[in-house]
Write a protein that holds these residues in place. Structure first.
Motif, short mmCIF file in Angstrom:
data_model
loop_
_atom_site.label_atom_id
_atom_site.label_comp_id
_atom_site.label_asym_id
_atom_site.label_seq_id
_atom_site.Cartn_x
_atom_site.Cartn_y
_atom_site.Cartn_z
N SER A 44 8.83 -132.51 -12.68
CA SER A 44 8.91 -131.42 -13.64
C SER A 44 9.88 -130.35 -13.17
O SER A 44 10.64 -129.78 -13.98
N ARG A 45 9.87 -130.04 -11.87
CA ARG A 45 10.81 -129.04 -11.35
C ARG A 45 12.24 -129.55 -11.39
O ARG A 45 13.17 -128.78 -11.65
N ASN B 43 13.42 -131.70 -13.53
CA ASN B 43 13.85 -131.91 -14.92
C ASN B 43 13.10 -130.95 -15.84
O ASN B 43 12.23 -131.38 -16.63
N PRO B 44 13.36 -129.67 -15.77
CA PRO B 44 12.59 -128.70 -16.57
C PRO B 44 12.87 -128.79 -18.06
O PRO B 44 12.11 -128.25 -18.86
N GLU B 45 13.94 -129.48 -18.44
CA GLU B 45 14.31 -129.50 -19.85
C GLU B 45 13.66 -130.65 -20.61
O GLU B 45 13.70 -130.65 -21.85
N ILE B 46 13.07 -131.63 -19.94
CA ILE B 46 12.52 -132.79 -20.65
C ILE B 46 11.03 -132.59 -20.91
O ILE B 46 10.36 -131.79 -20.26
N LYS B 47 10.51 -133.35 -21.85
CA LYS B 47 9.11 -133.24 -22.25
C LYS B 47 8.20 -133.92 -21.25
O LYS B 47 8.64 -134.71 -20.41
N ASP C 244 8.25 -137.72 -21.42
CA ASP C 244 9.41 -138.29 -20.75
C ASP C 244 9.25 -138.24 -19.24
O ASP C 244 9.73 -139.13 -18.52
#
Length: 294
Positions: free
Chosen positions: A72-73, A75-79, A82
């Motif tokens: 999550s850190r 890739n902060p832009e993905i849901k 995902d």
């Protein structure tokens, strides 16, 4: 390989129910992230004082819990879905040696769960055991109802007809007073009760038209279900009406009369043949006795 349906179903549960310490290093270097998180007991698996112990997680779910904060850190832009999909791809790419610590931790937690469950069940009274059995049956029935509802939605079962108030609410929900859903519904209910009879009659007529729509769509849908061999999804009232119609129909009545007449004719023919055979035997016996006397 972990099924993706289990991944998506547990996304929200993973996010809300667990907090995992942050991990450093690259995701690809799985050997560097197999540290204390897998060999120390998981707090969420400890038994509660007021309820049964929670079932342990399998190896894959433990890996998801460990990797989710880091992914999550990165890739902060993905849901979230995902993110889980990305972690699943990583899990599938791992070797059996890299998966082993997660699976061993799951086995240890499973053994501890059995011990905790036995200890918990030994403390229950007979009334509590009956209550748990009742709750279990209710949960199973609820799950079956949910699965059936999803199946009916997939098969395209028509939606039930709306009530006059439902139609009124759907038309005026946007401009209703209040900021929340409950506040708007409360104000709409007050407006509905204050409507005059002729104003309310409009929505009553719309509801009647919707009942006709539902009746026609249900007839077509149930006929289609019969063609598919899914009579189990047809309503009991429909089956009863079809049986009654089959009994009362002239064709069925004629068919029944023909069947009865055929059966009666067959029985008569059988009786006559038996009588003929007896008569023939009797005549033969008389002829033989006459011949002997001569």
């Amino acid at each position: 390989m972990a099924p993706f349906s289990m991944m998506t179903a547990g996304v929200s549960w993973l996010v809300k129910s667990f907090t995992v310490s942050s991990c450093t290093g690259s995701v690809a270097r799985c050997s560097s992230v197999l540290s204390a998180a897998y060999f120390s007991p998981v707090k969420c698996l400890s038994s509660q004082a007021s309820g049964p112990p929670k079932r342990p997680l399998n190896g894959y779910m433990r890996y998801v819990l460990q990797q989710q904060p880091m992914v999550s850190r990165q890739n902060p832009e993905i849901k979230v879905v995902d993110i889980i999909r990305k972690i699943a791809q990583q899990w599938r790419a791992m070797s059996p040696e890299q998966k082993q610590p997660f699976q061993e931790a799951s086995l240890r937690a499973r053994e501890q769960f059995k011990v905790d469950l036995q200890h918990y069940q030994a403390q229950l009274t007979p009334a509590q055991v009956q209550q748990q059995a009742l709750e279990k049956r209710q949960k199973i029935a609820k799950r079956k109802a949910i699965r059936k509802k999803r199946e009916l939605t997939t098969l395209g079962k028509p939606k039930r007809p709306r009530t006059p108030f439902n139609i009124f609410m759907s038309e005026h929900f946007e401009e209703a007073r209040g900021h929340g859903t409950q506040a708007k519904m409360k104000s709409l209910l007050e407006d509905w009760r204050s409507l005059l009879s002729h104003q309310r009659q409009v929505y009553i007529q719309l509801a009647e038209d919707d009942k006709i729509r539902y009746k026609n769509e249900m007839k077509s849908w149930e006929d289609h279900m019969v063609e598919m061999g899914r009579e189990d999804l047809i309503r009991e009232q429909t089956l009863s009406s079809k049986k009654m119609a089959a009994v009362k129909s002239p064709a069925a009545h004629k068919g029944t009369q023909k069947a009865k007449a055929k059966a009666t004719k067959k029985a008569t023919t059988t009786a006559r043949s038996k009588t003929t055979r007896k008569t023939t035997k009797s005549s033969s016996a008389k002829t033989v006795r006459t011949t002997k006397k001569t």
